[in-house]
Write a protein that holds these residues in place. Sequence first.
Motif, PDB file in Angstrom:
ATOM      1  N   ARG A 108      95.692 -35.767  71.305  1.00 50.61           N
ATOM      2  CA  ARG A 108      94.234 -35.874  71.509  1.00 50.61           C
ATOM      3  C   ARG A 108      93.491 -34.675  70.942  1.00 50.61           C
ATOM      4  NH1 ARG A 108      95.390 -37.011  76.711  1.00 50.61           N
ATOM      5  NH2 ARG A 108      94.532 -35.068  77.494  1.00 50.61           N
ATOM      6  N   ARG A 109      94.102 -33.475  71.016  1.00 53.17           N
ATOM      7  CA  ARG A 109      93.377 -32.250  70.694  1.00 53.17           C
ATOM      8  C   ARG A 109      93.743 -31.634  69.358  1.00 53.17           C
ATOM      9  NH1 ARG A 109      89.026 -31.288  72.232  1.00 53.17           N
ATOM     10  NH2 ARG A 109      88.945 -29.626  73.786  1.00 53.17           N
ATOM     11  N   VAL A 110      94.530 -32.347  68.562  1.00 51.10           N
ATOM     12  CA  VAL A 110      94.973 -31.761  67.290  1.00 51.10           C
ATOM     13  C   VAL A 110      93.781 -31.401  66.384  1.00 51.10           C
ATOM     14  CG1 VAL A 110      95.414 -34.005  66.187  1.00 51.10           C
ATOM     15  CG2 VAL A 110      96.666 -31.989  65.408  1.00 51.10           C
ATOM     16  N   ASP A 111      92.713 -32.155  66.445  1.00 55.63           N
ATOM     17  CA  ASP A 111      91.551 -31.835  65.605  1.00 55.63           C
ATOM     18  C   ASP A 111      90.895 -30.521  66.034  1.00 55.63           C
ATOM     19  OD1 ASP A 111      91.968 -34.072  64.091  1.00 55.63           O
ATOM     20  OD2 ASP A 111      90.470 -35.294  65.130  1.00 55.63           O
ATOM     21  N   ALA A 112      90.826 -30.294  67.320  1.00 56.09           N
ATOM     22  CA  ALA A 112      90.242 -29.034  67.816  1.00 56.09           C
ATOM     23  C   ALA A 112      91.095 -27.846  67.377  1.00 56.09           C
ATOM     24  CB  ALA A 112      90.120 -29.068  69.337  1.00 56.09           C
ATOM     25  N   VAL A 113      92.401 -28.031  67.363  1.00 52.12           N
ATOM     26  CA  VAL A 113      93.293 -26.957  66.922  1.00 52.12           C
ATOM     27  C   VAL A 113      93.079 -26.683  65.430  1.00 52.12           C
ATOM     28  CG1 VAL A 113      95.705 -26.263  66.607  1.00 52.12           C
ATOM     29  CG2 VAL A 113      95.009 -27.419  68.720  1.00 52.12           C
TER      30      VAL A 113
ATOM     31  N   LEU B  20     103.471 -30.113  65.138  1.00 49.48           N
ATOM     32  CA  LEU B  20     103.516 -28.654  65.000  1.00 49.48           C
ATOM     33  C   LEU B  20     102.773 -27.984  66.160  1.00 49.48           C
ATOM     34  CD1 LEU B  20     104.581 -26.416  63.133  1.00 49.48           C
ATOM     35  CD2 LEU B  20     102.343 -26.400  62.016  1.00 49.48           C
ATOM     36  N   VAL B  21     101.667 -28.581  66.575  1.00 51.73           N
ATOM     37  CA  VAL B  21     100.926 -28.035  67.715  1.00 51.73           C
ATOM     38  C   VAL B  21     101.824 -28.078  68.954  1.00 51.73           C
ATOM     39  CG1 VAL B  21      98.910 -28.292  69.205  1.00 51.73           C
ATOM     40  CG2 VAL B  21      98.693 -28.723  66.744  1.00 51.73           C
ATOM     41  N   LEU B  22     102.495 -29.202  69.140  1.00 49.38           N
ATOM     42  CA  LEU B  22     103.414 -29.336  70.284  1.00 49.38           C
ATOM     43  C   LEU B  22     104.505 -28.262  70.217  1.00 49.38           C
ATOM     44  CD1 LEU B  22     104.188 -31.055  72.779  1.00 49.38           C
ATOM     45  CD2 LEU B  22     105.595 -32.461  71.278  1.00 49.38           C
ATOM     46  N   GLU B  23     104.985 -28.004  69.010  1.00 43.83           N
ATOM     47  CA  GLU B  23     106.037 -26.982  68.878  1.00 43.83           C
ATOM     48  C   GLU B  23     105.520 -25.579  69.214  1.00 43.83           C
ATOM     49  OE1 GLU B  23     108.051 -27.671  65.104  1.00 43.83           O
ATOM     50  OE2 GLU B  23     108.859 -29.561  65.848  1.00 43.83           O
ATOM     51  N   HIS B  24     104.264 -25.300  68.878  1.00 49.18           N
ATOM     52  CA  HIS B  24     103.710 -23.986  69.241  1.00 49.18           C
ATOM     53  C   HIS B  24     103.576 -23.860  70.763  1.00 49.18           C
ATOM     54  CE1 HIS B  24     101.589 -23.404  65.065  1.00 49.18           C
ATOM     55  NE2 HIS B  24     102.904 -23.375  64.993  1.00 49.18           N
ATOM     56  N   GLN B  64      99.654 -14.257  68.171  1.00 51.72           N
ATOM     57  CA  GLN B  64      98.884 -14.513  66.955  1.00 51.72           C
ATOM     58  C   GLN B  64      98.847 -16.018  66.639  1.00 51.72           C
ATOM     59  OE1 GLN B  64     100.201 -12.601  63.346  1.00 51.72           O
ATOM     60  NE2 GLN B  64      98.254 -13.051  62.306  1.00 51.72           N
ATOM     61  N   THR B  65      99.985 -16.680  66.802  1.00 52.91           N
ATOM     62  CA  THR B  65     100.024 -18.139  66.579  1.00 52.91           C
ATOM     63  C   THR B  65      99.067 -18.843  67.541  1.00 52.91           C
ATOM     64  OG1 THR B  65     102.301 -18.040  65.827  1.00 52.91           O
ATOM     65  CG2 THR B  65     101.529 -20.180  66.607  1.00 52.91           C
ATOM     66  N   LEU B  66      99.106 -18.445  68.811  1.00 54.71           N
ATOM     67  CA  LEU B  66      98.259 -19.091  69.817  1.00 54.71           C
ATOM     68  C   LEU B  66      96.785 -18.745  69.597  1.00 54.71           C
ATOM     69  CD1 LEU B  66     100.480 -18.580  73.023  1.00 54.71           C
ATOM     70  CD2 LEU B  66     100.244 -20.663  71.641  1.00 54.71           C
ATOM     71  N   GLU B  67      96.534 -17.550  69.060  1.00 50.10           N
ATOM     72  CA  GLU B  67      95.142 -17.184  68.765  1.00 50.10           C
ATOM     73  C   GLU B  67      94.629 -18.054  67.604  1.00 50.10           C
ATOM     74  OE1 GLU B  67      94.524 -13.158  67.443  1.00 50.10           O
ATOM     75  OE2 GLU B  67      92.341 -13.425  67.355  1.00 50.10           O
ATOM     76  N   ARG B  68      95.451 -18.186  66.574  1.00 47.68           N
ATOM     77  CA  ARG B  68      95.038 -18.970  65.410  1.00 47.68           C
ATOM     78  C   ARG B  68      94.824 -20.440  65.768  1.00 47.68           C
ATOM     79  NH1 ARG B  68      97.875 -21.499  60.883  1.00 47.68           N
ATOM     80  NH2 ARG B  68      96.338 -21.698  59.207  1.00 47.68           N
ATOM     81  N   ASP B  69      95.636 -20.953  66.702  1.00 47.13           N
ATOM     82  CA  ASP B  69      95.481 -22.347  67.151  1.00 47.13           C
ATOM     83  C   ASP B  69      94.258 -22.523  68.059  1.00 47.13           C
ATOM     84  OD1 ASP B  69      97.703 -23.227  65.778  1.00 47.13           O
ATOM     85  OD2 ASP B  69      99.018 -23.335  67.534  1.00 47.13           O
ATOM     86  N   GLY B  70      93.612 -21.417  68.405  1.00 45.73           N
ATOM     87  CA  GLY B  70      92.415 -21.524  69.241  1.00 45.73           C
ATOM     88  C   GLY B  70      92.702 -21.546  70.734  1.00 45.73           C
TER      89      GLY B  70
END
Lengths: 125, 125
Positions: A108-113, B20-24, B64-70
């Motif tokens: 759901r939130r991949v666009d926000a990321v 990739l978001v899930l992996e982070h 840094q990864t989590l910062e870049r992902d917002g």
Amino acid sequence: MSVSAERTPSVNQPMCPSRLVLEHVTSRWGVLVLAALLERSYRFSELRRTIGGVSEKMLAQTLQTLERDGFVHRDAKPVIPPRVDYSLTPLGREAADQVWGLARWTERRVDAVHAAREAYDEARS
Amino acid sequence: MSVSAERTPSVNQPMCPSRLVLEHVTSRWGVLVLAALLERSYRFSELRRTIGGVSEKMLAQTLQTLERDGFVHRDAKPVIPPRVDYSLTPLGREAADQVWGLARWTERRVDAVHAAREAYDEARS
């Protein structure tokens, strides 16, 4: 040794067994297997087709870890050709409830990321 | 290219960015950082003490990864000595809500997992 030596489990303690359980549940393929099995039971080959990119070896290893942890039930049917179904145990269902929500949230939130990453990279270019 | 080429995000698709978001979010240290920051903001050194076993390098890389992902907000205060606080953004709070429950569930159920492992090993010995 006093009873107080038995500490409350904490994933922040490197030697606490709960950390290893967390690592199994959040492993790259563990998350996806648990989330898929929450929807229904699967045969090995079906599960492999559902979870894109997983190798036969990694899927087998992930299922075995989750079975040993008591999350996955492996049901080998005595038929010809052999048929093995994988489903969640009640304990596995509890774990899967947690990761299923995470997987769906990510979708759901991949666009926000993505927007956040663009802003981050722009601010540094 | 038609609009239908934009598929609904699915973590089961290997090339879907949601994977990739899930992996982070589920990375070994990402889970623990998000869960810790849900409780309060931290300075780098405090966070490192809280999350046992993380190296300085891995913690810096994870943040840094989590910062870049917002997900994480980095606030460098212009004071002497320098002070940097890390906290969750609203998006990060959403992610952390999901993993916090998972971390706490793991701690609560670690004994059930151990019992399952013993039964598994016993049945095969």
